[in-house]
Write a protein that holds these residues in place. Sequence first.
Motif, PDB file in Angstrom:
ATOM      1  N   MET A   1      19.507  28.614  43.429  1.00 12.50           N
ATOM      2  CA  MET A   1      19.285  29.826  42.747  1.00 12.50           C
ATOM      3  C   MET A   1      20.214  29.723  41.563  1.00 12.50           C
ATOM      4  O   MET A   1      21.227  28.863  41.591  1.00 12.50           O
ATOM      5  N   GLU A   2      19.952  30.480  40.696  1.00  9.93           N
ATOM      6  CA  GLU A   2      20.824  30.678  39.650  1.00  9.93           C
ATOM      7  C   GLU A   2      21.232  32.146  39.450  1.00  9.93           C
ATOM      8  O   GLU A   2      20.619  33.118  39.863  1.00  9.93           O
ATOM      9  N   ILE A   3      22.539  32.236  39.108  1.00 12.08           N
ATOM     10  CA  ILE A   3      23.291  33.513  39.294  1.00 12.08           C
ATOM     11  C   ILE A   3      23.701  33.821  37.592  1.00 12.08           C
ATOM     12  O   ILE A   3      24.412  32.879  37.210  1.00 12.08           O
ATOM     13  N   GLY A   4      23.421  34.752  36.903  1.00 10.80           N
ATOM     14  CA  GLY A   4      23.884  35.248  35.880  1.00 10.80           C
ATOM     15  C   GLY A   4      24.689  36.467  35.881  1.00 10.80           C
ATOM     16  O   GLY A   4      24.557  37.417  36.579  1.00 10.80           O
ATOM     17  N   PHE A   5      25.859  36.241  35.113  1.00 13.77           N
ATOM     18  CA  PHE A   5      27.005  37.283  35.382  1.00 13.77           C
ATOM     19  C   PHE A   5      27.940  37.697  34.052  1.00 13.77           C
ATOM     20  O   PHE A   5      28.017  36.407  33.324  1.00 13.77           O
ATOM     21  N   VAL A   6      28.284  38.858  34.009  1.00 10.37           N
ATOM     22  CA  VAL A   6      29.433  38.803  33.068  1.00 10.37           C
ATOM     23  C   VAL A   6      30.718  39.036  33.646  1.00 10.37           C
ATOM     24  O   VAL A   6      31.179  39.711  34.656  1.00 10.37           O
ATOM     25  N   ALA A   7      31.654  38.176  33.246  1.00 10.38           N
ATOM     26  CA  ALA A   7      33.102  38.339  33.991  1.00 10.38           C
ATOM     27  C   ALA A   7      33.737  39.525  33.399  1.00 10.38           C
ATOM     28  O   ALA A   7      33.779  39.882  32.178  1.00 10.38           O
ATOM     29  N   ILE A   8      34.352  40.453  34.281  1.00  7.36           N
ATOM     30  CA  ILE A   8      34.827  41.640  33.943  1.00  7.36           C
ATOM     31  C   ILE A   8      36.534  41.684  34.115  1.00  7.36           C
ATOM     32  O   ILE A   8      37.127  41.856  33.086  1.00  7.36           O
ATOM     33  N   LYS A   9      36.869  41.644  35.399  1.00  4.63           N
ATOM     34  CA  LYS A   9      38.297  41.835  35.746  1.00  4.63           C
ATOM     35  C   LYS A   9      39.196  40.628  35.910  1.00  4.63           C
ATOM     36  O   LYS A   9      38.946  39.604  36.615  1.00  4.63           O
ATOM     37  N   PRO A  10      40.288  40.607  34.898  1.00  2.00           N
ATOM     38  CA  PRO A  10      40.907  39.462  34.971  1.00  2.00           C
ATOM     39  C   PRO A  10      41.737  39.243  36.292  1.00  2.00           C
ATOM     40  O   PRO A  10      42.159  40.097  36.838  1.00  2.00           O
ATOM     41  N   GLY A  11      42.035  37.833  36.619  1.00  2.00           N
ATOM     42  CA  GLY A  11      42.660  37.683  37.920  1.00  2.00           C
ATOM     43  C   GLY A  11      42.102  36.367  38.459  1.00  2.00           C
ATOM     44  O   GLY A  11      41.608  35.671  37.915  1.00  2.00           O
ATOM     45  N   ARG A  12      42.824  36.066  39.492  1.00  2.00           N
ATOM     46  CA  ARG A  12      42.554  34.861  40.289  1.00  2.00           C
ATOM     47  C   ARG A  12      41.566  35.138  41.472  1.00  2.00           C
ATOM     48  O   ARG A  12      41.954  35.958  42.388  1.00  2.00           O
ATOM     49  N   TYR A  13      40.370  34.335  41.709  1.00  2.00           N
ATOM     50  CA  TYR A  13      39.606  34.460  42.638  1.00  2.00           C
ATOM     51  C   TYR A  13      39.159  33.097  43.130  1.00  2.00           C
ATOM     52  O   TYR A  13      39.368  32.119  42.926  1.00  2.00           O
ATOM     53  N   GLU A  14      38.414  33.107  44.279  1.00  2.00           N
ATOM     54  CA  GLU A  14      37.701  32.055  44.877  1.00  2.00           C
ATOM     55  C   GLU A  14      36.427  32.465  45.421  1.00  2.00           C
ATOM     56  O   GLU A  14      36.117  33.355  45.988  1.00  2.00           O
ATOM     57  N   LEU A  15      35.458  31.167  45.337  1.00  2.00           N
ATOM     58  CA  LEU A  15      34.276  31.274  46.259  1.00  2.00           C
ATOM     59  C   LEU A  15      34.537  30.141  47.306  1.00  2.00           C
ATOM     60  O   LEU A  15      35.095  29.076  46.861  1.00  2.00           O
ATOM     61  N   ARG A  16      34.275  30.460  48.610  1.00  2.00           N
ATOM     62  CA  ARG A  16      34.550  29.652  49.662  1.00  2.00           C
ATOM     63  C   ARG A  16      33.436  29.372  50.649  1.00  2.00           C
ATOM     64  O   ARG A  16      32.783  30.645  50.910  1.00  2.00           O
ATOM     65  N   ILE A  17      33.283  28.274  51.100  1.00  2.00           N
ATOM     66  CA  ILE A  17      32.506  28.506  52.329  1.00  2.00           C
ATOM     67  C   ILE A  17      33.001  28.841  53.422  1.00  2.00           C
ATOM     68  O   ILE A  17      34.175  28.714  54.001  1.00  2.00           O
ATOM     69  N   PRO A  18      32.276  29.909  53.984  1.00  2.00           N
ATOM     70  CA  PRO A  18      32.848  30.988  55.118  1.00  2.00           C
ATOM     71  C   PRO A  18      33.160  30.014  56.511  1.00  2.00           C
ATOM     72  O   PRO A  18      32.331  28.962  56.899  1.00  2.00           O
ATOM     73  N   GLY A  19      34.296  30.123  56.818  1.00  2.00           N
ATOM     74  CA  GLY A  19      34.989  29.353  58.018  1.00  2.00           C
ATOM     75  C   GLY A  19      35.517  28.166  57.649  1.00  2.00           C
ATOM     76  O   GLY A  19      36.002  27.370  58.603  1.00  2.00           O
ATOM     77  N   SER A  20      35.372  27.711  56.612  1.00  2.00           N
ATOM     78  CA  SER A  20      36.155  26.431  56.108  1.00  2.00           C
ATOM     79  C   SER A  20      37.556  26.711  55.820  1.00  2.00           C
ATOM     80  O   SER A  20      38.139  27.668  55.358  1.00  2.00           O
ATOM     81  N   THR A  21      38.585  25.511  55.798  1.00  2.00           N
ATOM     82  CA  THR A  21      39.855  25.525  55.393  1.00  2.00           C
ATOM     83  C   THR A  21      40.357  24.563  54.465  1.00  2.00           C
ATOM     84  O   THR A  21      41.217  24.507  53.984  1.00  2.00           O
ATOM     85  N   GLY A  22      39.348  23.515  54.255  1.00  2.00           N
ATOM     86  CA  GLY A  22      39.830  22.522  53.213  1.00  2.00           C
ATOM     87  C   GLY A  22      39.843  23.125  51.876  1.00  2.00           C
ATOM     88  O   GLY A  22      38.845  23.929  51.574  1.00  2.00           O
TER      89      GLY A  22
ATOM     90  N   ALA B   1      30.969  32.621  49.995  1.00  2.00           N
ATOM     91  CA  ALA B   1      31.664  33.935  50.090  1.00  2.00           C
ATOM     92  C   ALA B   1      32.720  34.246  49.165  1.00  2.00           C
ATOM     93  O   ALA B   1      33.487  33.097  48.991  1.00  2.00           O
ATOM     94  N   GLY B   2      32.725  35.448  48.357  1.00  2.00           N
ATOM     95  CA  GLY B   2      34.026  35.665  47.554  1.00  2.00           C
ATOM     96  C   GLY B   2      33.949  37.163  47.230  1.00  2.00           C
ATOM     97  O   GLY B   2      33.674  37.262  46.070  1.00  2.00           O
ATOM     98  N   ASN B   3      33.975  37.913  48.161  1.00  2.00           N
ATOM     99  CA  ASN B   3      34.191  39.439  47.897  1.00  2.00           C
ATOM    100  C   ASN B   3      34.709  39.870  46.723  1.00  2.00           C
ATOM    101  O   ASN B   3      34.165  40.554  45.735  1.00  2.00           O
ATOM    102  N   ASP B   4      36.186  39.392  46.618  1.00  2.00           N
ATOM    103  CA  ASP B   4      36.938  39.717  45.560  1.00  2.00           C
ATOM    104  C   ASP B   4      36.368  39.307  44.053  1.00  2.00           C
ATOM    105  O   ASP B   4      36.392  39.786  43.036  1.00  2.00           O
ATOM    106  N   PHE B   5      35.935  38.059  44.030  1.00  2.00           N
ATOM    107  CA  PHE B   5      35.252  37.612  42.963  1.00  2.00           C
ATOM    108  C   PHE B   5      33.948  38.394  42.496  1.00  2.00           C
ATOM    109  O   PHE B   5      33.942  38.785  41.210  1.00  2.00           O
ATOM    110  N   PHE B   6      32.911  38.658  43.589  1.00  2.00           N
ATOM    111  CA  PHE B   6      31.768  39.370  43.343  1.00  2.00           C
ATOM    112  C   PHE B   6      31.959  40.726  42.746  1.00  2.00           C
ATOM    113  O   PHE B   6      31.499  41.455  42.149  1.00  2.00           O
ATOM    114  N   ARG B   7      33.343  41.209  42.976  1.00  2.00           N
ATOM    115  CA  ARG B   7      33.771  42.749  42.561  1.00  2.00           C
ATOM    116  C   ARG B   7      34.514  42.655  41.186  1.00  2.00           C
ATOM    117  O   ARG B   7      34.499  43.428  40.705  1.00  2.00           O
ATOM    118  N   ALA B   8      34.674  41.371  40.717  1.00  2.00           N
ATOM    119  CA  ALA B   8      35.423  41.371  39.493  1.00  2.00           C
ATOM    120  C   ALA B   8      34.357  40.963  38.365  1.00  2.00           C
ATOM    121  O   ALA B   8      34.784  40.752  37.287  1.00  2.00           O
TER     122      ALA B   8
END
Length: 143
Positions: free
Chosen positions: A112-133, A76-83
């Motif tokens: 799966m392969e995801i192709g994308f263009v990075a758009i919005k500068p900033g700091r983001y993350e992709l995380r396994i949902p529910g994980s804390t490590g 999951a990474g809603n902020d990243f996927f919006r950027a």
Amino acid sequence: MKKAILLACMVAANAAFADDDDLGMAGLLSGSNKVDLPEVILSVGEPLADAPWKLKSGKYYEVEITADGSGEIGLAGNDFFRAIWVDEVVIEGLEIRPYALHSIEFDDAGTMEIGFVAIKPGRYELRIPGSTGESQRIEIVIE
């Protein structure tokens, strides 16, 4: 006179967006603009990445995400996927061109392969949902 002004504006706009890299006719989607990111392996209890991703706004990236089947697992990474602008998601040769993504999930082993263009500068993350490590996330910086 109007045609000359329009032509001058178009030439000026093209020069303003020119870069040292000649992207060719496909622009951002051209092969010279593509960067392959390290493969992400989804496996229960294993780290997601060896190092943070440092991306450049305007570059095209492809990443393969593979689940080993050790459990139902996602990212999951809603902020990243919006950027980013998602060009396509490829699963077993099927190309999907979504408007956007919120998260992905694997119920079984697969890739799966995801192709994308990075758009919005900033700091983001992709995380396994529910994980804390800290090893259960990918830190992403778009410059």
